[in-house]
Design a protein around this motif. Structure first.
Motif, PDB file in Angstrom:
ATOM      1  N   LEU A 141      -6.534  -4.623  -0.251  1.00 51.37           N
ATOM      2  CA  LEU A 141      -5.951  -3.539  -1.056  1.00 51.37           C
ATOM      3  C   LEU A 141      -7.028  -2.763  -1.800  1.00 51.37           C
ATOM      4  O   LEU A 141      -6.924  -1.543  -1.969  1.00 51.37           O
ATOM      5  CB  LEU A 141      -4.944  -4.123  -2.045  1.00 51.37           C
ATOM      6  CG  LEU A 141      -3.672  -4.720  -1.420  1.00 51.37           C
ATOM      7  CD1 LEU A 141      -2.812  -5.372  -2.484  1.00 51.37           C
ATOM      8  CD2 LEU A 141      -2.876  -3.651  -0.672  1.00 51.37           C
ATOM      9  N   TRP A 195      -6.677   5.882   4.721  1.00 51.47           N
ATOM     10  CA  TRP A 195      -6.269   4.619   4.098  1.00 51.47           C
ATOM     11  C   TRP A 195      -5.190   3.925   4.922  1.00 51.47           C
ATOM     12  O   TRP A 195      -5.125   2.688   4.967  1.00 51.47           O
ATOM     13  CB  TRP A 195      -5.783   4.860   2.668  1.00 51.47           C
ATOM     14  CG  TRP A 195      -4.556   5.728   2.544  1.00 51.47           C
ATOM     15  CD1 TRP A 195      -4.512   7.079   2.470  1.00 51.47           C
ATOM     16  CD2 TRP A 195      -3.202   5.274   2.495  1.00 51.47           C
ATOM     17  NE1 TRP A 195      -3.222   7.523   2.371  1.00 51.47           N
ATOM     18  CE2 TRP A 195      -2.387   6.426   2.375  1.00 51.47           C
ATOM     19  CE3 TRP A 195      -2.594   4.030   2.517  1.00 51.47           C
ATOM     20  CZ2 TRP A 195      -1.006   6.352   2.294  1.00 51.47           C
ATOM     21  CZ3 TRP A 195      -1.212   3.953   2.433  1.00 51.47           C
ATOM     22  CH2 TRP A 195      -0.439   5.107   2.320  1.00 51.47           C
ATOM     23  N   ILE A 202      -8.564  -0.414   0.732  1.00 46.07           N
ATOM     24  CA  ILE A 202      -7.648   0.705   0.991  1.00 46.07           C
ATOM     25  C   ILE A 202      -7.704   1.727  -0.133  1.00 46.07           C
ATOM     26  O   ILE A 202      -7.726   2.945   0.098  1.00 46.07           O
ATOM     27  CB  ILE A 202      -6.212   0.169   1.174  1.00 46.07           C
ATOM     28  CG1 ILE A 202      -6.102  -0.634   2.477  1.00 46.07           C
ATOM     29  CG2 ILE A 202      -5.202   1.312   1.183  1.00 46.07           C
ATOM     30  CD1 ILE A 202      -4.758  -1.300   2.677  1.00 46.07           C
ATOM     31  N   SER A 214       0.809  -1.218   0.000  1.00 45.00           N
ATOM     32  CA  SER A 214       0.000   0.000   0.000  1.00 45.00           C
ATOM     33  C   SER A 214       0.845   1.273   0.000  1.00 45.00           C
ATOM     34  O   SER A 214       0.359   2.341  -0.377  1.00 45.00           O
ATOM     35  CB  SER A 214      -0.941   0.003   1.211  1.00 45.00           C
ATOM     36  OG  SER A 214      -0.205   0.066   2.416  1.00 45.00           O
TER      37      SER A 214
END
Length: 584
Positions: free
Chosen positions: A220, A299, A223, A128
Protein backbone atom coordinates in the motif's frame (compact mmCIF):
# COMPACT_ATOMS: atom_id res chain seq x y z
CA UNK A 1 -9.25 7.74 -17.93
CA UNK A 2 -10.55 6.39 -14.68
CA UNK A 3 -10.37 8.88 -11.81
CA UNK A 4 -7.91 8.17 -9.03
CA UNK A 5 -9.72 7.49 -5.75
CA UNK A 6 -9.62 10.26 -3.20
CA UNK A 7 -7.55 8.09 -0.91
CA UNK A 8 -4.54 8.94 -3.11
CA UNK A 9 -3.67 12.51 -4.08
CA UNK A 10 -3.22 12.99 -7.86
CA UNK A 11 -0.18 14.69 -9.29
CA UNK A 12 -0.97 18.42 -9.81
CA UNK A 13 -0.61 19.73 -13.35
CA UNK A 14 2.55 21.60 -14.21
CA UNK A 15 2.46 25.39 -14.23
CA UNK A 16 1.60 26.96 -17.58
CA UNK A 17 4.56 29.31 -17.63
CA UNK A 18 7.65 30.16 -15.68
CA UNK A 19 10.03 27.91 -13.78
CA UNK A 20 8.41 25.64 -11.21
CA UNK A 21 8.66 26.73 -7.61
CA UNK A 22 10.67 24.43 -5.41
CA UNK A 23 9.96 25.19 -1.80
CA UNK A 24 12.57 24.10 0.66
CA UNK A 25 11.80 20.65 2.02
CA UNK A 26 12.60 19.78 5.60
CA UNK A 27 13.91 16.26 5.33
CA UNK A 28 13.38 15.58 9.02
CA UNK A 29 9.73 16.61 8.86
CA UNK A 30 9.18 14.50 5.75
CA UNK A 31 10.78 11.46 7.36
CA UNK A 32 8.82 11.84 10.61
CA UNK A 33 5.51 12.34 8.78
CA UNK A 34 6.15 9.42 6.48
CA UNK A 35 7.24 7.04 9.26
CA UNK A 36 4.33 8.13 11.45
CA UNK A 37 1.84 7.48 8.66
CA UNK A 38 3.44 4.12 7.89
CA UNK A 39 3.32 3.20 11.58
CA UNK A 40 -0.37 4.12 11.66
CA UNK A 41 -0.92 1.87 8.65
CA UNK A 42 0.81 -1.06 10.38
CA UNK A 43 -1.15 -0.41 13.58
CA UNK A 44 -4.43 -0.29 11.67
CA UNK A 45 -3.61 -3.62 10.06
CA UNK A 46 -2.81 -5.03 13.49
CA UNK A 47 -6.14 -3.82 14.90
CA UNK A 48 -8.05 -5.42 12.02
CA UNK A 49 -6.20 -8.72 12.39
CA UNK A 50 -6.58 -8.75 16.19
CA UNK A 51 -10.26 -7.85 16.02
CA UNK A 52 -11.07 -10.55 13.49
CA UNK A 53 -9.06 -13.18 15.38
CA UNK A 54 -10.76 -12.37 18.67
CA UNK A 55 -14.23 -12.25 17.16
CA UNK A 56 -14.02 -15.18 14.74
CA UNK A 57 -10.68 -16.88 15.47
CA UNK A 58 -12.23 -20.15 16.65
CA UNK A 59 -14.54 -20.32 13.64
CA UNK A 60 -11.68 -19.54 11.28
CA UNK A 61 -9.53 -22.29 12.79
CA UNK A 62 -12.38 -24.77 12.43
CA UNK A 63 -13.05 -23.70 8.85
CA UNK A 64 -9.37 -23.95 8.01
CA UNK A 65 -9.04 -27.36 9.66
CA UNK A 66 -12.15 -28.62 7.86
CA UNK A 67 -10.81 -27.56 4.44
CA UNK A 68 -7.39 -29.15 4.60
CA UNK A 69 -8.18 -32.52 3.04
CA UNK A 70 -8.39 -31.22 -0.55
CA UNK A 71 -5.77 -28.93 -2.07
CA UNK A 72 -8.29 -26.80 -3.95
CA UNK A 73 -10.50 -26.41 -0.89
CA UNK A 74 -7.37 -25.60 1.11
CA UNK A 75 -6.39 -22.98 -1.47
CA UNK A 76 -9.85 -21.38 -1.24
CA UNK A 77 -9.75 -21.48 2.57
CA UNK A 78 -6.35 -19.77 2.64
CA UNK A 79 -7.61 -17.08 0.26
CA UNK A 80 -10.81 -16.38 2.21
CA UNK A 81 -9.24 -16.40 5.67
CA UNK A 82 -6.45 -14.08 4.54
CA UNK A 83 -8.99 -11.60 3.18
CA UNK A 84 -10.61 -11.54 6.61
CA UNK A 85 -7.35 -11.41 8.58
CA UNK A 86 -5.62 -9.10 6.08
CA UNK A 87 -2.41 -10.99 6.75
CA UNK A 88 -0.96 -13.96 4.90
CA UNK A 89 1.56 -14.25 7.73
CA UNK A 90 -1.24 -14.88 10.27
CA UNK A 91 -2.77 -17.52 7.98
CA UNK A 92 0.64 -19.12 7.55
CA UNK A 93 1.21 -19.36 11.30
CA UNK A 94 -2.25 -20.90 11.78
CA UNK A 95 -1.46 -23.49 9.12
CA UNK A 96 1.95 -24.20 10.63
CA UNK A 97 0.24 -24.78 13.96
CA UNK A 98 -2.01 -27.44 12.40
CA UNK A 99 1.01 -29.04 10.74
CA UNK A 100 3.01 -29.09 13.97
CA UNK A 101 0.25 -31.10 15.67
CA UNK A 102 0.10 -33.60 12.83
CA UNK A 103 -3.44 -32.54 11.88
CA UNK A 104 -2.62 -31.67 8.27
CA UNK A 105 -0.19 -32.93 5.68
CA UNK A 106 2.49 -30.72 4.18
CA UNK A 107 0.86 -30.69 0.72
CA UNK A 108 -2.48 -29.36 1.99
CA UNK A 109 -0.70 -26.76 4.13
CA UNK A 110 1.17 -25.52 1.06
CA UNK A 111 -2.10 -25.13 -0.83
CA UNK A 112 -3.34 -22.93 2.02
CA UNK A 113 -0.25 -20.73 1.71
CA UNK A 114 -0.73 -20.29 -2.04
CA UNK A 115 -4.29 -19.20 -1.38
CA UNK A 116 -3.13 -16.89 1.40
CA UNK A 117 -0.65 -15.18 -0.90
CA UNK A 118 -3.38 -14.49 -3.45
CA UNK A 119 -5.73 -13.38 -0.68
CA UNK A 120 -3.29 -10.70 0.47
CA UNK A 121 -3.36 -9.19 -3.04
CA UNK A 122 -7.16 -9.03 -2.99
CA UNK A 123 -6.98 -7.09 0.26
CA UNK A 124 -4.56 -4.62 -1.34
CA UNK A 125 -6.91 -4.19 -4.30
CA UNK A 126 -9.89 -3.50 -2.06
CA UNK A 127 -8.18 -1.04 0.29
CA UNK A 128 -6.48 0.89 -2.51
CA UNK A 129 -9.82 1.82 -4.13
CA UNK A 130 -11.75 2.77 -0.97
CA UNK A 131 -12.37 6.55 -0.79
CA UNK A 132 -10.54 8.37 1.98
CA UNK A 133 -13.82 9.99 3.07
CA UNK A 134 -14.74 6.66 4.65
CA UNK A 135 -11.90 6.91 7.17
CA UNK A 136 -13.58 9.22 9.72
CA UNK A 137 -16.90 7.44 9.29
CA UNK A 138 -15.32 4.05 9.90
CA UNK A 139 -13.40 5.29 12.95
CA UNK A 140 -16.57 6.89 14.34
CA UNK A 141 -18.70 3.80 13.71
CA UNK A 142 -16.05 1.50 15.18
CA UNK A 143 -15.64 3.58 18.32
CA UNK A 144 -19.43 3.75 18.83
CA UNK A 145 -19.78 -0.03 18.41
CA UNK A 146 -16.84 -0.70 20.71
CA UNK A 147 -18.05 1.71 23.39
CA UNK A 148 -21.75 0.91 23.35
CA UNK A 149 -21.53 -2.86 23.01
CA UNK A 150 -21.60 -5.20 25.97
CA UNK A 151 -20.79 -8.36 24.10
CA UNK A 152 -17.15 -9.24 23.50
CA UNK A 153 -17.67 -10.15 19.84
CA UNK A 154 -19.31 -6.82 19.01
CA UNK A 155 -16.45 -4.98 20.71
CA UNK A 156 -13.97 -6.91 18.57
CA UNK A 157 -15.96 -6.06 15.44
CA UNK A 158 -15.79 -2.40 16.48
CA UNK A 159 -12.04 -2.74 16.90
CA UNK A 160 -11.81 -4.17 13.39
CA UNK A 161 -13.78 -1.26 11.89
CA UNK A 162 -11.58 1.29 13.70
CA UNK A 163 -8.49 -0.46 12.33
CA UNK A 164 -9.81 -0.28 8.77
CA UNK A 165 -10.54 3.44 9.22
CA UNK A 166 -7.01 4.04 10.52
CA UNK A 167 -5.59 2.26 7.49
CA UNK A 168 -7.46 4.56 5.10
CA UNK A 169 -6.45 7.58 7.17
CA UNK A 170 -2.80 6.51 7.07
CA UNK A 171 -2.88 6.30 3.27
CA UNK A 172 -4.18 9.85 3.15
CA UNK A 173 -1.36 10.97 5.46
CA UNK A 174 1.21 9.18 3.31
CA UNK A 175 -0.05 11.04 0.22
CA UNK A 176 0.10 14.36 2.08
CA UNK A 177 3.63 13.65 3.34
CA UNK A 178 4.80 12.71 -0.15
CA UNK A 179 3.33 15.72 -1.96
CA UNK A 180 6.19 18.19 -1.24
CA UNK A 181 8.77 15.62 -2.35
CA UNK A 182 7.64 15.95 -5.95
CA UNK A 183 9.33 19.36 -6.05
CA UNK A 184 12.61 18.06 -4.62
CA UNK A 185 15.05 17.36 -7.41
CA UNK A 186 17.51 15.57 -5.11
CA UNK A 187 15.01 13.04 -3.76
CA UNK A 188 13.57 12.44 -7.20
CA UNK A 189 17.08 11.76 -8.49
CA UNK A 190 17.62 9.29 -5.66
CA UNK A 191 14.40 7.47 -6.55
CA UNK A 192 15.37 7.52 -10.22
CA UNK A 193 18.79 6.04 -9.44
CA UNK A 194 17.13 3.34 -7.30
CA UNK A 195 14.92 2.52 -10.26
CA UNK A 196 18.02 1.57 -12.22
CA UNK A 197 18.92 -1.01 -9.55
CA UNK A 198 15.92 -3.37 -9.34
CA UNK A 199 17.78 -5.94 -7.23
CA UNK A 200 18.75 -3.32 -4.64
CA UNK A 201 15.18 -1.96 -4.65
CA UNK A 202 13.75 -5.45 -4.11
CA UNK A 203 16.12 -6.10 -1.19
CA UNK A 204 15.19 -2.73 0.35
CA UNK A 205 11.48 -3.56 0.13
CA UNK A 206 12.12 -7.00 1.63
CA UNK A 207 13.90 -5.42 4.62
CA UNK A 208 11.07 -2.91 5.09
CA UNK A 209 8.56 -5.77 5.01
CA UNK A 210 10.44 -7.66 7.72
CA UNK A 211 10.69 -4.53 9.88
CA UNK A 212 7.00 -3.69 9.50
CA UNK A 213 5.98 -7.40 9.71
CA UNK A 214 3.43 -6.72 6.97
CA UNK A 215 3.84 -7.04 3.22
CA UNK A 216 0.41 -5.46 2.77
CA UNK A 217 1.59 -2.27 4.47
CA UNK A 218 4.61 -2.03 2.15
CA UNK A 219 2.48 -2.74 -0.93
CA UNK A 220 0.00 0.00 0.00
CA UNK A 221 2.92 2.36 0.67
CA UNK A 222 4.33 1.67 -2.80
CA UNK A 223 0.91 2.24 -4.39
CA UNK A 224 0.63 5.57 -2.58
CA UNK A 225 4.11 6.63 -3.78
CA UNK A 226 3.27 5.75 -7.38
CA UNK A 227 -0.02 7.63 -7.25
CA UNK A 228 1.80 10.62 -5.80
CA UNK A 229 4.30 10.65 -8.64
CA UNK A 230 7.29 9.92 -6.39
CA UNK A 231 8.53 6.73 -8.01
CA UNK A 232 8.38 5.24 -11.48
CA UNK A 233 6.47 2.12 -12.45
CA UNK A 234 9.60 -0.06 -12.95
CA UNK A 235 10.85 0.86 -9.47
CA UNK A 236 7.41 0.18 -7.99
CA UNK A 237 7.29 -3.29 -9.55
CA UNK A 238 10.73 -4.13 -8.15
CA UNK A 239 9.59 -2.98 -4.69
CA UNK A 240 6.47 -5.16 -4.98
CA UNK A 241 8.65 -8.19 -5.72
CA UNK A 242 10.78 -7.38 -2.68
CA UNK A 243 7.71 -7.05 -0.45
CA UNK A 244 6.53 -10.48 -1.58
CA UNK A 245 9.92 -11.94 -0.78
CA UNK A 246 10.12 -10.24 2.62
CA UNK A 247 6.71 -11.62 3.56
CA UNK A 248 8.23 -15.11 3.77
CA UNK A 249 10.71 -14.18 6.50
CA UNK A 250 8.39 -13.60 9.48
CA UNK A 251 6.74 -17.06 9.30
CA UNK A 252 10.23 -18.57 9.16
CA UNK A 253 11.18 -16.67 12.31
CA UNK A 254 7.86 -17.46 14.01
CA UNK A 255 8.32 -21.22 13.54
CA UNK A 256 12.08 -21.34 14.14
CA UNK A 257 11.68 -23.26 17.41
CA UNK A 258 8.86 -25.52 16.16
CA UNK A 259 9.14 -29.02 14.82
CA UNK A 260 10.08 -29.83 11.22
CA UNK A 261 6.42 -30.27 10.19
CA UNK A 262 5.63 -26.66 11.12
CA UNK A 263 8.80 -25.25 9.54
CA UNK A 264 8.16 -26.93 6.18
CA UNK A 265 5.19 -24.64 5.49
CA UNK A 266 7.08 -21.30 5.59
CA UNK A 267 10.07 -22.93 3.87
CA UNK A 268 7.88 -23.95 0.95
CA UNK A 269 6.36 -20.46 0.84
CA UNK A 270 9.89 -19.06 0.60
CA UNK A 271 10.59 -21.45 -2.29
CA UNK A 272 7.39 -20.33 -4.05
CA UNK A 273 8.04 -16.61 -3.82
CA UNK A 274 11.81 -16.76 -4.27
CA UNK A 275 11.32 -18.70 -7.48
CA UNK A 276 8.82 -16.13 -8.67
CA UNK A 277 11.08 -13.21 -7.81
CA UNK A 278 14.12 -14.81 -9.47
CA UNK A 279 12.08 -15.31 -12.66
CA UNK A 280 10.27 -11.95 -12.67
CA UNK A 281 13.04 -9.57 -11.60
CA UNK A 282 15.23 -9.91 -14.74
CA UNK A 283 12.09 -9.73 -16.91
CA UNK A 284 10.85 -6.41 -15.49
CA UNK A 285 11.96 -4.38 -18.57
CA UNK A 286 9.62 -6.55 -20.67
CA UNK A 287 6.91 -6.94 -18.04
CA UNK A 288 6.54 -3.20 -17.35
CA UNK A 289 5.18 -2.22 -20.82
CA UNK A 290 2.77 -5.14 -20.69
CA UNK A 291 1.52 -4.10 -17.23
CA UNK A 292 1.11 -0.51 -18.45
CA UNK A 293 -1.44 -1.68 -21.02
CA UNK A 294 -3.78 -3.22 -18.39
CA UNK A 295 -5.04 0.03 -16.88
CA UNK A 296 -4.14 3.68 -17.53
CA UNK A 297 -3.42 4.67 -13.91
CA UNK A 298 0.05 3.70 -12.70
CA UNK A 299 -1.07 2.99 -9.12
CA UNK A 300 -3.69 0.54 -10.42
CA UNK A 301 -1.03 -1.12 -12.57
CA UNK A 302 1.03 -1.76 -9.43
CA UNK A 303 -1.92 -3.36 -7.64
CA UNK A 304 -2.68 -5.49 -10.70
CA UNK A 305 0.94 -6.62 -10.98
CA UNK A 306 0.90 -7.65 -7.31
CA UNK A 307 -2.18 -9.79 -7.94
CA UNK A 308 -0.91 -11.21 -11.24
CA UNK A 309 2.44 -12.17 -9.68
CA UNK A 310 0.82 -14.21 -6.89
CA UNK A 311 -1.75 -15.73 -9.23
CA UNK A 312 1.05 -16.85 -11.53
CA UNK A 313 2.85 -18.47 -8.58
CA UNK A 314 -0.35 -20.27 -7.56
CA UNK A 315 -0.98 -21.51 -11.11
CA UNK A 316 2.62 -22.66 -11.42
CA UNK A 317 2.98 -24.43 -8.09
CA UNK A 318 -0.50 -25.75 -7.28
CA UNK A 319 0.06 -28.79 -9.55
CA UNK A 320 3.60 -29.14 -8.13
CA UNK A 321 2.65 -29.15 -4.45
CA UNK A 322 3.52 -32.84 -4.10
CA UNK A 323 7.14 -32.52 -5.31
CA UNK A 324 7.69 -29.32 -3.31
CA UNK A 325 6.31 -31.03 -0.18
CA UNK A 326 8.68 -33.95 -0.77
CA UNK A 327 11.60 -31.54 -1.18
CA UNK A 328 10.74 -29.76 2.08
CA UNK A 329 10.44 -33.12 3.84
CA UNK A 330 13.93 -34.05 2.65
CA UNK A 331 15.30 -30.68 3.73
CA UNK A 332 13.53 -30.88 7.11
CA UNK A 333 13.18 -34.61 7.87
CA UNK A 334 11.11 -35.91 10.74
CA UNK A 335 12.87 -36.53 14.00
CA UNK A 336 13.10 -40.11 15.23
CA UNK A 337 9.87 -41.06 16.92
CA UNK A 338 11.58 -41.72 20.23
CA UNK A 339 12.92 -38.16 20.35
CA UNK A 340 9.61 -36.45 19.61
CA UNK A 341 7.23 -37.69 22.27
CA UNK A 342 4.86 -34.76 21.78
CA UNK A 343 3.93 -35.82 18.24
CA UNK A 344 0.83 -38.04 17.86
CA UNK A 345 1.57 -41.55 16.62
CA UNK A 346 -1.90 -43.04 16.24
CA UNK A 347 -4.22 -40.18 15.23
CA UNK A 348 -4.86 -41.29 11.67
CA UNK A 349 -7.08 -38.77 9.85
CA UNK A 350 -8.17 -41.47 7.41
CA UNK A 351 -9.95 -43.22 10.30
CA UNK A 352 -12.19 -40.24 11.10
CA UNK A 353 -14.91 -41.70 8.87
CA UNK A 354 -15.08 -44.70 11.21
CA UNK A 355 -15.87 -43.40 14.73
CA UNK A 356 -15.06 -46.68 16.48
CA UNK A 357 -11.59 -46.82 14.89
CA UNK A 358 -10.97 -43.11 15.51
CA UNK A 359 -11.89 -43.44 19.19
CA UNK A 360 -9.61 -46.47 19.52
CA UNK A 361 -6.78 -44.44 17.97
CA UNK A 362 -7.41 -41.62 20.43
CA UNK A 363 -7.43 -44.10 23.33
CA UNK A 364 -4.05 -45.49 22.23
CA UNK A 365 -2.67 -41.96 22.07
CA UNK A 366 -4.07 -41.33 25.55
CA UNK A 367 -2.09 -44.31 26.84
CA UNK A 368 1.02 -42.61 25.47
CA UNK A 369 0.08 -39.55 27.51
CA UNK A 370 -0.18 -41.83 30.54
CA UNK A 371 3.29 -43.23 29.86
CA UNK A 372 4.73 -39.71 29.76
CA UNK A 373 2.93 -38.82 33.01
CA UNK A 374 4.35 -41.97 34.62
CA UNK A 375 7.84 -40.94 33.53
CA UNK A 376 7.28 -37.44 34.92
CA UNK A 377 6.13 -38.86 38.25
CA UNK A 378 9.12 -41.20 38.47
CA UNK A 379 11.57 -38.43 37.67
CA UNK A 380 9.87 -36.04 40.10
CA UNK A 381 10.85 -38.19 43.05
CA UNK A 382 14.43 -38.37 41.74
CA UNK A 383 14.55 -34.58 41.50
CA UNK A 384 13.54 -34.27 45.17
CA UNK A 385 15.91 -37.04 46.21
CA UNK A 386 19.03 -35.87 44.32
CA UNK A 387 18.38 -32.13 43.75
CA UNK A 388 18.93 -32.77 40.03
CA UNK A 389 18.46 -29.50 38.08
CA UNK A 390 18.95 -31.18 34.70
CA UNK A 391 16.25 -33.73 35.44
CA UNK A 392 13.98 -30.91 36.61
CA UNK A 393 14.23 -29.23 33.21
CA UNK A 394 13.55 -32.56 31.50
CA UNK A 395 10.33 -32.96 33.50
CA UNK A 396 9.25 -29.47 32.40
CA UNK A 397 9.91 -30.43 28.76
CA UNK A 398 7.83 -33.59 29.13
CA UNK A 399 4.89 -31.46 30.27
CA UNK A 400 5.07 -29.61 26.94
CA UNK A 401 4.74 -32.98 25.20
CA UNK A 402 1.70 -33.82 27.33
CA UNK A 403 0.10 -30.51 26.37
CA UNK A 404 0.71 -31.16 22.67
CA UNK A 405 -0.81 -34.65 22.82
CA UNK A 406 -3.83 -33.40 24.78
CA UNK A 407 -4.42 -30.67 22.20
CA UNK A 408 -4.06 -33.09 19.27
CA UNK A 409 -6.40 -35.72 20.78
CA UNK A 410 -9.03 -33.13 21.58
CA UNK A 411 -8.99 -31.67 18.06
CA UNK A 412 -8.98 -35.16 16.53
CA UNK A 413 -12.09 -36.29 18.40
CA UNK A 414 -13.79 -32.94 17.83
CA UNK A 415 -13.27 -33.41 14.10
CA UNK A 416 -14.80 -36.89 14.32
CA UNK A 417 -17.88 -35.73 16.23
CA UNK A 418 -18.77 -33.23 13.50
CA UNK A 419 -20.19 -36.17 11.61
CA UNK A 420 -23.21 -38.11 12.83
CA UNK A 421 -22.14 -40.58 15.55
CA UNK A 422 -24.29 -42.71 17.80
CA UNK A 423 -24.70 -41.99 21.50
CA UNK A 424 -22.32 -44.73 22.61
CA UNK A 425 -19.47 -43.44 20.44
CA UNK A 426 -20.20 -39.87 21.47
CA UNK A 427 -20.10 -40.81 25.16
CA UNK A 428 -16.86 -42.74 24.73
CA UNK A 429 -15.25 -39.81 22.92
CA UNK A 430 -16.28 -37.50 25.77
CA UNK A 431 -14.82 -39.96 28.29
CA UNK A 432 -11.53 -40.00 26.35
CA UNK A 433 -11.36 -36.21 26.22
CA UNK A 434 -12.19 -36.00 29.94
CA UNK A 435 -9.44 -38.44 30.88
CA UNK A 436 -6.87 -36.72 28.68
CA UNK A 437 -7.85 -33.43 30.32
CA UNK A 438 -7.24 -34.96 33.73
CA UNK A 439 -3.86 -36.26 32.59
CA UNK A 440 -3.02 -32.79 31.27
CA UNK A 441 -3.96 -31.30 34.66
CA UNK A 442 -1.66 -33.83 36.36
CA UNK A 443 1.17 -32.75 34.07
CA UNK A 444 0.52 -29.12 35.01
CA UNK A 445 0.55 -29.98 38.73
CA UNK A 446 3.90 -31.72 38.33
CA UNK A 447 5.36 -28.93 36.20
CA UNK A 448 3.90 -25.81 37.78
CA UNK A 449 3.70 -26.98 41.40
CA UNK A 450 5.99 -29.88 42.26
CA UNK A 451 8.88 -28.70 40.09
CA UNK A 452 8.54 -25.21 41.53
CA UNK A 453 8.78 -26.71 45.02
CA UNK A 454 11.79 -28.77 43.91
CA UNK A 455 13.50 -25.65 42.53
CA UNK A 456 12.89 -23.90 45.87
CA UNK A 457 14.34 -26.87 47.76
CA UNK A 458 17.44 -26.88 45.54
CA UNK A 459 17.93 -23.11 45.71
CA UNK A 460 17.65 -22.95 49.51
CA UNK A 461 19.59 -26.22 50.03
CA UNK A 462 16.82 -27.72 52.14
CA UNK A 463 16.64 -31.34 53.32
CA UNK A 464 13.66 -33.36 54.45
CA UNK A 465 13.81 -35.43 57.60
CA UNK A 466 14.28 -39.14 56.93
CA UNK A 467 10.79 -39.88 58.30
CA UNK A 468 9.20 -37.09 56.26
CA UNK A 469 10.84 -38.15 52.99
CA UNK A 470 9.83 -41.75 53.64
CA UNK A 471 6.21 -40.59 53.92
CA UNK A 472 6.53 -38.69 50.64
CA UNK A 473 8.04 -41.76 48.94
CA UNK A 474 5.21 -44.01 50.20
CA UNK A 475 2.54 -41.62 48.95
CA UNK A 476 4.39 -41.19 45.66
CA UNK A 477 4.52 -44.97 45.16
CA UNK A 478 0.80 -45.18 45.87
CA UNK A 479 0.14 -42.53 43.20
CA UNK A 480 2.26 -44.43 40.67
CA UNK A 481 0.31 -47.63 41.38
CA UNK A 482 -2.98 -45.78 41.03
CA UNK A 483 -1.86 -44.31 37.71
CA UNK A 484 -1.32 -47.82 36.33
CA UNK A 485 -4.67 -48.89 37.72
CA UNK A 486 -6.39 -45.84 36.22
CA UNK A 487 -4.95 -46.60 32.76
CA UNK A 488 -6.23 -50.18 33.04
CA UNK A 489 -9.68 -48.93 34.04
CA UNK A 490 -9.66 -46.44 31.14
CA UNK A 491 -8.92 -49.15 28.56
CA UNK A 492 -10.90 -52.09 29.98
CA UNK A 493 -13.90 -50.31 31.49
CA UNK A 494 -13.91 -53.09 34.11
CA UNK A 495 -16.35 -52.28 36.92
CA UNK A 496 -14.43 -54.18 39.62
CA UNK A 497 -11.23 -52.31 38.81
CA UNK A 498 -13.17 -49.04 38.75
CA UNK A 499 -14.59 -49.75 42.21
CA UNK A 500 -11.12 -50.61 43.48
CA UNK A 501 -9.73 -47.38 42.04
CA UNK A 502 -12.43 -45.31 43.69
CA UNK A 503 -11.75 -47.01 47.01
CA UNK A 504 -8.14 -45.90 46.59
CA UNK A 505 -9.33 -42.30 46.80
CA UNK A 506 -10.57 -42.85 50.36
CA UNK A 507 -7.45 -44.83 51.31
CA UNK A 508 -5.20 -42.15 49.89
CA UNK A 509 -7.02 -39.42 51.77
CA UNK A 510 -6.42 -41.31 55.01
CA UNK A 511 -2.78 -41.82 54.05
CA UNK A 512 -2.36 -38.09 53.41
CA UNK A 513 -4.00 -37.30 56.78
CA UNK A 514 -1.66 -39.71 58.59
CA UNK A 515 1.40 -38.21 56.87
CA UNK A 516 0.31 -34.69 57.83
CA UNK A 517 -0.22 -35.78 61.44
CA UNK A 518 3.24 -37.33 61.49
CA UNK A 519 4.72 -34.10 60.17
CA UNK A 520 2.93 -32.03 62.81
CA UNK A 521 4.25 -34.40 65.46
CA UNK A 522 7.82 -33.78 64.30
CA UNK A 523 7.17 -30.05 64.37
CA UNK A 524 5.98 -30.30 67.96
CA UNK A 525 9.10 -32.24 68.86
CA UNK A 526 11.25 -29.45 67.36
CA UNK A 527 12.91 -31.50 64.60
CA UNK A 528 15.03 -28.98 62.65
CA UNK A 529 14.63 -30.53 59.16
CA UNK A 530 10.85 -30.69 59.55
CA UNK A 531 10.65 -27.08 60.66
CA UNK A 532 12.63 -25.68 57.71
CA UNK A 533 10.84 -27.85 55.12
CA UNK A 534 7.35 -27.67 56.63
CA UNK A 535 5.66 -25.68 53.84
CA UNK A 536 7.38 -27.75 51.14
CA UNK A 537 6.39 -31.01 52.81
CA UNK A 538 2.72 -30.12 53.22
CA UNK A 539 2.49 -28.69 49.69
CA UNK A 540 3.91 -31.90 48.22
CA UNK A 541 1.38 -33.98 50.14
CA UNK A 542 -1.40 -31.72 48.91
CA UNK A 543 -0.26 -31.93 45.26
CA UNK A 544 0.06 -35.73 45.38
CA UNK A 545 -3.49 -35.88 46.74
CA UNK A 546 -4.69 -33.66 43.87
CA UNK A 547 -2.95 -35.90 41.34
CA UNK A 548 -4.58 -38.97 42.86
CA UNK A 549 -8.02 -37.31 42.67
CA UNK A 550 -7.58 -36.66 38.95
CA UNK A 551 -6.62 -40.31 38.45
CA UNK A 552 -9.57 -41.78 40.32
CA UNK A 553 -12.03 -39.65 38.34
CA UNK A 554 -11.80 -42.13 35.44
CA UNK A 555 -13.82 -44.58 37.53
CA UNK A 556 -16.91 -42.37 37.85
CA UNK A 557 -18.37 -42.79 34.31
CA UNK A 558 -18.03 -46.58 34.53
CA UNK A 559 -19.64 -46.89 37.96
CA UNK A 560 -22.31 -44.36 37.10
CA UNK A 561 -23.28 -46.28 33.96
CA UNK A 562 -23.55 -49.43 36.07
CA UNK A 563 -25.76 -47.68 38.61
CA UNK A 564 -23.14 -48.06 41.33
CA UNK A 565 -23.10 -44.38 42.32
CA UNK A 566 -25.63 -42.19 44.10
CA UNK A 567 -26.06 -38.56 43.13
CA UNK A 568 -25.24 -37.42 46.66
CA UNK A 569 -22.99 -38.72 49.42
CA UNK A 570 -24.83 -36.70 52.11
CA UNK A 571 -26.66 -38.72 54.77
CA UNK A 572 -29.49 -37.85 57.03
CA UNK A 573 -28.98 -37.89 60.79
CA UNK A 574 -30.56 -41.34 61.11
CA UNK A 575 -27.89 -42.70 58.82
CA UNK A 576 -30.11 -43.18 55.77
CA UNK A 577 -29.23 -41.79 52.39
CA UNK A 578 -30.81 -38.37 51.91
CA UNK A 579 -32.47 -36.95 48.84
CA UNK A 580 -30.18 -36.60 45.83
CA UNK A 581 -28.47 -33.25 45.79
CA UNK A 582 -29.36 -30.96 42.93
CA UNK A 583 -26.54 -30.28 40.53
CA UNK A 584 -26.30 -26.71 39.32
Amino acid sequence: MRPIPAVIEPVPPAAAAGPPRRPAINGTDFLINLLGAAALLVWGLRMVRTGVMRAFGGDLRKRLGHSLRNRFAAFAAGLGITILLQSSTATGLLTASFASHGLVGTASALAVMLGADVGSTVVAQIISVLPHGLAPLLVLAGVVIFTMSRGTRLKDIGRTIVGLGLMLLSLRLIAMAAEPVRSSGILLEVFEALGDEPLLAALLAAVLTVISTSSLAVVLLVIAFVAGGLISLPLALALILGANLGATVMPLIGTATSGPEARRVPLANLIFRLTGVVIALPLLPWITPWVARIEPEAWRQVADFHTAFNLAIAILFLPLIGPVASLCTRLLPERPRGEETGKPHYLDNAALDSPAVAIANAARETLRMGDIIEKMLRQTLEVFRNDDRKLLREVETLDDDVDKLHHAIKLYLTEMTREAVDKADQKRSIDVITFTTNLEHIGDIIDKNLMELAAKKIKNKLHFSSEGFAEICNMHQRVENNLKLALNVFISGDMKLARRLLEEKVAFREMEWAASEGHYGRLRSGKAESIETSSLHLDILRDLKRINSHLTSVAYPILEAAGELTQSRLRQQNGEIGEPAKVS
